[in-house]
Design an enzyme around this catalytic site. Structure first.
Site, PDB file in Angstrom:
ATOM      1  N   HIS A   1     -22.670 -25.803 -10.476  1.00 18.33           N
ATOM      2  CA  HIS A   1     -24.068 -26.246 -10.492  1.00 18.33           C
ATOM      3  C   HIS A   1     -24.360 -26.932 -11.828  1.00 18.33           C
ATOM      4  O   HIS A   1     -25.019 -27.960 -11.884  1.00 18.33           O
ATOM      5  CB  HIS A   1     -25.014 -25.050 -10.362  1.00 18.33           C
ATOM      6  CG  HIS A   1     -25.286 -24.612  -8.952  1.00 18.33           C
ATOM      7  ND1 HIS A   1     -25.518 -25.486  -7.914  1.00 18.33           N
ATOM      8  CD2 HIS A   1     -25.392 -23.365  -8.411  1.00 18.33           C
ATOM      9  CE1 HIS A   1     -25.751 -24.803  -6.801  1.00 18.33           C
ATOM     10  NE2 HIS A   1     -25.675 -23.504  -7.076  1.00 18.33           N
TER      11      HIS A   1
ATOM     12  N   HIS B   1     -25.813 -27.429  -3.306  1.00 21.64           N
ATOM     13  CA  HIS B   1     -25.210 -26.679  -2.203  1.00 21.64           C
ATOM     14  C   HIS B   1     -24.777 -27.606  -1.078  1.00 21.64           C
ATOM     15  O   HIS B   1     -25.494 -28.529  -0.712  1.00 21.64           O
ATOM     16  CB  HIS B   1     -26.202 -25.650  -1.671  1.00 21.64           C
ATOM     17  CG  HIS B   1     -26.504 -24.591  -2.678  1.00 21.64           C
ATOM     18  ND1 HIS B   1     -27.763 -24.271  -3.084  1.00 21.64           N
ATOM     19  CD2 HIS B   1     -25.665 -23.802  -3.393  1.00 21.64           C
ATOM     20  CE1 HIS B   1     -27.700 -23.310  -3.996  1.00 21.64           C
ATOM     21  NE2 HIS B   1     -26.437 -23.018  -4.209  1.00 21.64           N
TER      22      HIS B   1
ATOM     23  N   TYR C   1     -23.305 -22.249   1.443  1.00 23.12           N
ATOM     24  CA  TYR C   1     -23.900 -20.941   1.759  1.00 23.12           C
ATOM     25  C   TYR C   1     -23.050 -20.235   2.807  1.00 23.12           C
ATOM     26  O   TYR C   1     -22.403 -20.872   3.622  1.00 23.12           O
ATOM     27  CB  TYR C   1     -25.250 -21.125   2.440  1.00 23.12           C
ATOM     28  CG  TYR C   1     -26.451 -21.301   1.558  1.00 23.12           C
ATOM     29  CD1 TYR C   1     -26.369 -21.484   0.194  1.00 23.12           C
ATOM     30  CD2 TYR C   1     -27.716 -21.275   2.135  1.00 23.12           C
ATOM     31  CE1 TYR C   1     -27.514 -21.648  -0.560  1.00 23.12           C
ATOM     32  CE2 TYR C   1     -28.862 -21.445   1.387  1.00 23.12           C
ATOM     33  CZ  TYR C   1     -28.760 -21.633   0.041  1.00 23.12           C
ATOM     34  OH  TYR C   1     -29.893 -21.796  -0.698  1.00 23.12           O
TER      35      TYR C   1
ATOM     36  N   HIS D   1     -18.896 -21.110  -9.031  1.00 22.78           N
ATOM     37  CA  HIS D   1     -20.021 -21.692  -8.292  1.00 22.78           C
ATOM     38  C   HIS D   1     -21.148 -22.063  -9.258  1.00 22.78           C
ATOM     39  O   HIS D   1     -21.682 -23.182  -9.205  1.00 22.78           O
ATOM     40  CB  HIS D   1     -20.507 -20.655  -7.261  1.00 22.78           C
ATOM     41  CG  HIS D   1     -21.713 -21.055  -6.483  1.00 22.78           C
ATOM     42  ND1 HIS D   1     -21.646 -21.514  -5.181  1.00 22.78           N
ATOM     43  CD2 HIS D   1     -23.039 -21.064  -6.808  1.00 22.78           C
ATOM     44  CE1 HIS D   1     -22.875 -21.778  -4.743  1.00 22.78           C
ATOM     45  NE2 HIS D   1     -23.736 -21.518  -5.709  1.00 22.78           N
ATOM     46  N   GLU D   2     -21.500 -21.158 -10.132  1.00 13.69           N
ATOM     47  CA  GLU D   2     -22.599 -21.432 -11.056  1.00 13.69           C
ATOM     48  C   GLU D   2     -22.217 -22.518 -12.068  1.00 13.69           C
ATOM     49  O   GLU D   2     -23.033 -23.365 -12.425  1.00 13.69           O
ATOM     50  CB  GLU D   2     -23.026 -20.154 -11.784  1.00 13.69           C
ATOM     51  CG  GLU D   2     -23.511 -19.024 -10.856  1.00 13.69           C
ATOM     52  CD  GLU D   2     -24.688 -19.415  -9.973  1.00 13.69           C
ATOM     53  OE1 GLU D   2     -25.389 -20.388 -10.294  1.00 13.69           O
ATOM     54  OE2 GLU D   2     -24.906 -18.743  -8.942  1.00 13.69           O
TER      55      GLU D   2
END
Ligand SMILES: [Zn+2]
Length: 297
Positions: A200, A206, A252, A196-197
């Site tokens: 980014h 998101h 999320y 996930h990071e």
């Protein structure tokens, strides 16, 4: 706090305004907080996060494939008390960046003539060999179906510095020069969080901040912790002609920034039972978007 326009713009650039069918996968997880804010203020998510859910997982054992905590819950829990002000929970977006700069692709990593997007990184020696192995193994999650390759830095100017600071967070896209990606040893060494990071850092925002999200999820503003509503503002995103993806690793969980357990902040519509907040890995559309954005062959 004003949300840096860069975040929205980047998304816009990244994702086209096309929406087709919403996508969903089979997994279902609950919970979920996730990332961020952005500028540089003290993070104030000390309250409202369900820390208790994660305690048992913060001690070092890493094979959590079967756990039930979603990725946003983990990230937000890990980010409690972070000294950084994180946008949407885990984005460390520089104030200096304006989305306009992304128009020339400067926010993205370079693709080389060998067909690969080579992203240099260094990894802090504060990690154990096992933790470093988990992090580097998570990087390989991008290799099978994209042209992204993370490579140990030699002397490249732009690179990601992976460190164990106060939470799990990343810059959005390529910042230029050294950019930190924090994976706290106590709460972030999970494959899903790492991917996930890293995503980014590739430039992805998101999922529930997409420009078209109101057709796919309902935001329950009354259940959001005071002061955190801005984490749910829509962004001008470039949706890359891909559908809204409930199963995205960038989505999320349903109780991100919730005032209390059971008070969901995000409800999929029309079917409220669609799973969101998965942390098992990149979804089909996550992979597809990487390939589109970076023009992988
Ligand atoms: Zn995030």
């Amino acid at each position: 706090m004003n949300m840096p326009p860069s975040v929205c713009l980047l998304l816009l650039l990244l994702l086209g305004i096309a929406q087709t069918l919403p996508v969903q996968e089979k997994e279902s997880h609950k919970g979920g907080h996730e990332d961020s804010h952005e500028d540089g203020h003290e993070d104030s998510h000390e309250n409202g996060l369900n820390d208790s859910q994660d305690k048992g997982h913060e001690d070092g054992h890493e094979a959590h494939e079967e756990d039930t905590i979603d990725i946003t819950t983990r990230i937000l829990t890990a980010n409690n008390g972070s000294k950084h002000f994180l946008f949407q929970g885990d984005l460390l977006a520089p104030k200096t960046r304006n989305a306009i700069f992304c128009a020339d692709s400067s926010c993205f990593w370079t693709k080389y003539s060998n067909g690969y997007v080579m992203i240099p990184y260094v990894i802090s020696n504060e990690y154990t060999a096992n933790e470093a192995a988990i992090i580097e193994n998570a990087m390989t999650g991008f290799y099978a179906s994209t042209c992204i390759r993370f490579v140990r830095r030699t002397n490249e100017y732009d690179f990601i510095s992976i460190v164990s600071k106060g939470g799990c967070y990343s810059e959005l896209g390529r910042k230029g020069g050294l950019q930190e990606l924090s994976l706290n040893r106590g709460g972030c060494i999970y494959r899903g969080i790492i991917e996930h990071e890293l995503n980014h850092a590739l430039g992805f925002q998101h999922e529930q901040c997409r420009s078209d999200r109101d057709s796919y999820v309902q935001i329950n503003w009354e259940n959001i912790i005071d002061g955190d509503a801005y984490n749910f503002y829509k962004q001008q995103t470039n949706n890359l002609n891909t559908p809204y993806d409930y199963s995205s690793i960038m989505h999320y969980g349903r109780d991100a920034f919730s005032v209390a357990y059971g008070r969901d902040t995000i409800t999929p519509i029309p079917n409220p039972n669609v799973p969101i907040g998965q942390r098992n890995g990149l979804s089909f559309w996550d992979v597809t978007r990487i390939n589109i954005l970076y023009n992988c062959q």
